[in-house]
Design an enzyme around this catalytic site. Sequence first.
Site, mmCIF file in Angstrom:
data_model
loop_
_atom_site.group_PDB
_atom_site.id
_atom_site.type_symbol
_atom_site.label_atom_id
_atom_site.label_comp_id
_atom_site.label_asym_id
_atom_site.label_seq_id
_atom_site.Cartn_x
_atom_site.Cartn_y
_atom_site.Cartn_z
ATOM 1 N N SER A 183 -2.743 10.117 -0.920
ATOM 2 C CA SER A 183 -3.739 10.559 0.054
ATOM 3 C C SER A 183 -3.503 12.023 0.372
ATOM 4 O O SER A 183 -2.367 12.511 0.329
ATOM 5 C CB SER A 183 -3.633 9.734 1.341
ATOM 6 O OG SER A 183 -4.405 10.303 2.385
ATOM 7 N N TYR A 239 2.349 6.622 7.536
ATOM 8 C CA TYR A 239 1.412 6.737 6.418
ATOM 9 C C TYR A 239 1.610 8.072 5.701
ATOM 10 O O TYR A 239 1.685 8.130 4.471
ATOM 11 C CB TYR A 239 -0.022 6.615 6.928
ATOM 12 C CG TYR A 239 -1.064 6.554 5.838
ATOM 13 C CD1 TYR A 239 -1.294 5.366 5.139
ATOM 14 C CD2 TYR A 239 -1.820 7.673 5.495
ATOM 15 C CE1 TYR A 239 -2.251 5.299 4.136
ATOM 16 C CE2 TYR A 239 -2.778 7.619 4.493
ATOM 17 C CZ TYR A 239 -2.984 6.427 3.821
ATOM 18 O OH TYR A 239 -3.936 6.366 2.821
#
Length: 314
Positions: A183, A239
Amino acid sequence: MAEKTTSTRYAVVTGGNKGIGYETCRQLASKGVVVVLTSRDEKKGIEAIERLKEESNFTDEHILFHQLDIMDPASISSLVNLIKTKFGRLDILINNAGISGVMVEGDVQVLKEILERYISIVFTEDENGEEGGWTKSGPGSVTNYELTKECIETNYYGAKRMTEAFIPLLQLSNSPRIVNVASSMGKLKLLCNKWAIEVLRDADSLTEEKVDQVVNEFLKDFTEKSTESKGWPSYFTAYKVSKASLIAYTRVLATKYPNFRINSVCPGYCKTDVNANTGSLTAGEGAESLVNLALLPNDGPSGLFFYRKEVTFF
């Protein structure tokens, strides 16, 4: 099941029962790749296979399901044995399974608005070393040690376990490919912790052990409630750390296995469960990026981080 030939390609996709993973399975199968769709939830995985067969007229010749928990070595071993028995090798491994590390609290719409503002900053090419002015966790989501640990175990160690387990079968392929779904939230400019940034940025001396060290130091600081004082990011912390570590690990792997094509990719801001379906791209559009890397020619790039189909900075 499809006849074993040198021209047939075999792929494993983790987290294949929904979203980008589901669409990746569809697109690969449509291109003649025999796909093993995996998911932790057996019922949802079987339902996904049935939908794909109905929507795209696939049969067992094109796609099959196997239950998989990437946090469980025994579950991974079971899948390895299946692939070895049925196909004798693996050509494509797509480490797609991932979680956010946070839990929605209160009004989901509030979280969506927060994410949309935050992501508009994350998905820019402004490498300013800041977190887009975001200094405190916003409303709409909470985290704790259990969620943080699960995020790291899934997004980083899960992909690592899968890769290590399947390397022997990938080495039997004429065109081995590993695609790690990362990401743009894993970019170093958002990691904030200066020590971690320096460790992961130094590609020449980067090792698997150093990546693990960054992950372990973060978990230690989280346990000691010192993430803020140590300079770790304040929002979607686990994350970001997990995805930054995965991108770095991809670099290490590519150096270690020069005959493989191994890359990490941000598929773009897609509508998925991870972001409460706030994305601007469809899951199908995101999947195109994964499929593109899975089907690279043997002289294609390796060890790089892509934003969709273009190389981007880490």
